[in-house]
Design a protein around this motif. Sequence first.
Motif, mmCIF file in Angstrom:
data_model
loop_
_atom_site.group_PDB
_atom_site.id
_atom_site.type_symbol
_atom_site.label_atom_id
_atom_site.label_comp_id
_atom_site.label_asym_id
_atom_site.label_seq_id
_atom_site.Cartn_x
_atom_site.Cartn_y
_atom_site.Cartn_z
ATOM 1 N N VAL A 143 -10.524 20.089 50.040
ATOM 2 C CA VAL A 143 -9.549 20.203 51.133
ATOM 3 C C VAL A 143 -8.236 19.539 50.737
ATOM 4 N N VAL A 144 -8.325 18.371 50.125
ATOM 5 C CA VAL A 144 -7.116 17.670 49.675
ATOM 6 C C VAL A 144 -6.363 18.504 48.641
ATOM 7 N N LEU A 145 -7.090 19.116 47.716
ATOM 8 C CA LEU A 145 -6.459 19.926 46.677
ATOM 9 C C LEU A 145 -5.750 21.149 47.245
ATOM 10 N N ASN A 146 -6.261 21.654 48.362
ATOM 11 C CA ASN A 146 -5.717 22.905 48.909
ATOM 12 C C ASN A 146 -4.773 22.702 50.083
ATOM 13 N N THR A 147 -4.378 21.475 50.338
ATOM 14 C CA THR A 147 -3.390 21.208 51.393
ATOM 15 C C THR A 147 -2.199 20.499 50.757
ATOM 16 N N GLU A 148 -1.570 21.183 49.820
ATOM 17 C CA GLU A 148 -0.498 20.575 49.035
ATOM 18 C C GLU A 148 0.677 20.119 49.893
ATOM 19 N N SER A 149 0.976 20.854 50.948
ATOM 20 C CA SER A 149 2.139 20.492 51.759
ATOM 21 C C SER A 149 1.966 19.134 52.436
ATOM 22 N N TRP A 150 0.726 18.729 52.643
ATOM 23 C CA TRP A 150 0.457 17.439 53.277
ATOM 24 C C TRP A 150 0.084 16.372 52.251
ATOM 25 N N THR A 151 -0.846 16.716 51.365
ATOM 26 C CA THR A 151 -1.451 15.704 50.482
ATOM 27 C C THR A 151 -0.880 15.699 49.070
ATOM 28 N N GLY A 152 -0.065 16.679 48.730
ATOM 29 C CA GLY A 152 0.437 16.769 47.373
ATOM 30 C C GLY A 152 -0.511 17.461 46.423
ATOM 31 N N GLY A 153 -1.680 17.905 46.928
ATOM 32 C CA GLY A 153 -2.635 18.624 46.094
ATOM 33 C C GLY A 153 -3.120 17.801 44.917
ATOM 34 N N ALA A 154 -3.214 18.454 43.757
ATOM 35 C CA ALA A 154 -3.713 17.780 42.554
ATOM 36 C C ALA A 154 -2.758 16.692 42.069
ATOM 37 N N LEU A 155 -1.478 16.801 42.422
ATOM 38 C CA LEU A 155 -0.495 15.796 41.995
ATOM 39 C C LEU A 155 -0.581 14.516 42.815
ATOM 40 N N GLY A 156 -1.223 14.573 43.974
ATOM 41 C CA GLY A 156 -1.384 13.393 44.803
ATOM 42 C C GLY A 156 -0.114 13.004 45.542
ATOM 43 N N LEU A 157 -0.187 11.876 46.207
ATOM 44 C CA LEU A 157 0.956 11.331 46.945
ATOM 45 C C LEU A 157 1.564 10.187 46.149
ATOM 46 N N ASN A 158 2.860 10.257 45.926
ATOM 47 C CA ASN A 158 3.565 9.211 45.182
ATOM 48 C C ASN A 158 4.623 8.582 46.083
ATOM 49 N N GLY A 159 4.975 7.346 45.765
ATOM 50 C CA GLY A 159 6.017 6.678 46.535
ATOM 51 C C GLY A 159 5.555 6.110 47.859
ATOM 52 N N ILE A 160 4.269 5.777 47.947
ATOM 53 C CA ILE A 160 3.755 5.149 49.180
ATOM 54 C C ILE A 160 4.366 3.753 49.294
ATOM 55 N N PRO A 161 4.893 3.388 50.462
ATOM 56 C CA PRO A 161 5.549 2.077 50.582
ATOM 57 C C PRO A 161 4.598 0.921 50.277
ATOM 58 N N PRO A 162 5.029 -0.047 49.471
ATOM 59 C CA PRO A 162 4.171 -1.186 49.082
ATOM 60 C C PRO A 162 4.084 -2.232 50.190
ATOM 61 N N LEU A 163 3.313 -1.942 51.199
ATOM 62 C CA LEU A 163 3.263 -2.796 52.384
ATOM 63 C C LEU A 163 2.114 -3.807 52.384
ATOM 64 N N THR A 164 1.114 -3.585 51.554
ATOM 65 C CA THR A 164 -0.054 -4.472 51.558
ATOM 66 C C THR A 164 0.281 -5.834 50.959
ATOM 67 N N GLN A 165 0.062 -6.892 51.738
ATOM 68 C CA GLN A 165 0.240 -8.266 51.284
ATOM 69 C C GLN A 165 -1.125 -8.925 51.123
ATOM 70 N N TRP A 166 -1.139 -10.054 50.418
ATOM 71 C CA TRP A 166 -2.422 -10.718 50.160
ATOM 72 C C TRP A 166 -3.137 -11.097 51.450
ATOM 73 N N TRP A 167 -2.369 -11.496 52.477
ATOM 74 C CA TRP A 167 -3.020 -11.949 53.703
ATOM 75 C C TRP A 167 -3.590 -10.790 54.509
ATOM 76 N N HIS A 168 -3.061 -9.579 54.306
ATOM 77 C CA HIS A 168 -3.660 -8.411 54.956
ATOM 78 C C HIS A 168 -5.097 -8.223 54.459
ATOM 79 N N VAL A 169 -5.253 -8.283 53.139
ATOM 80 C CA VAL A 169 -6.578 -8.090 52.540
ATOM 81 C C VAL A 169 -7.500 -9.245 52.915
ATOM 82 N N ALA A 170 -6.986 -10.484 52.840
ATOM 83 C CA ALA A 170 -7.802 -11.657 53.161
ATOM 84 C C ALA A 170 -8.262 -11.625 54.614
ATOM 85 N N LEU A 171 -7.348 -11.275 55.514
ATOM 86 C CA LEU A 171 -7.692 -11.220 56.942
ATOM 87 C C LEU A 171 -8.704 -10.112 57.209
#
Length: 285
Positions: free
Chosen positions: A107-135
């Motif tokens: 499904v991910v491979l065949n919904t390129e307009s949403w998921t980027g297909g085989a190329l994936g999604l690039n440029g996701i904002p780097p929002l995860t901080q250490w305390w997010h994971v720890a919490l």
Amino acid sequence: MESFDSFWAVYSNLVLTLGTNSLLALSIYLTLSCGMLAMANAAFMGIGAYAASLLTMNAGAPFPLALAGGMAAPAVVALLMGGPTLRLSGVYLAMATLAFGEVVRIVVLNTESWTGGALGLNGIPPLTQWWHVALALAVAVAVLALMRRSKVGRAFEAIKLDETAAGLMGIDVKAHKMLAFVAGAMLAGLAGALNAHLTFFIGPNEYGFDRGVEILTMTILGGIHGLMGPISGAVILTLLPELLRGLADFRNVVNGLILVVIVLFLPRGLWDPARLRTLLGGRRA
């Protein structure tokens, strides 16, 4: 302080990956604690990662809302597929959930307009901080610890030991299985959402069969007789490739040998409360 800053600059991603992998190991621990060998956690991780990433990239959602969406999306999918799937058990349940993972990948491979297909999604904002994971990890461990001591946890244990006997004692087997399945999907989705906003890129091949086996291996290696088991297994399996990096081409061979030795000599996993009590009792004596 300067040495810590330099260490964090190099190894921050590895340290945070320890946390997200621990969440993944706990997610499959939930289903195993209810006697279900479900292998859909990698797919749920992918659903959570894509849902959260699309919320932040396309909808401009704040990070907490994206994390909530990353948990809600796999939970809804787990509810929909749990009805027909959880009637199965053992290897048949494993095969059905593995097939579901392959469906998600296609499904991910065949919904390129949403998921980027085989190329994936690039440029996701780097929002995860250490305390997010720890919490997230601290809250997950606290909730699961309370659950283990509650009526629900005792019902899970009864179902794992003997599903028929548990049903005869008045336990709603189907409802408890669904609860474990959906809760595990939510944890896997949370791990996927945090990881997506840590690595900046996600693709369909990251959530396939190999990832599913890796998550299961973490939990079995650490042991399913306590919450520290899956976490210790996740830490070992995440750190081993880095610790053996100096062995170059022989790294994977040595990595595999170490895992085989652990499984042979510690069949109940690294974290075995019964063995620890025996060792402590022997020392006191």
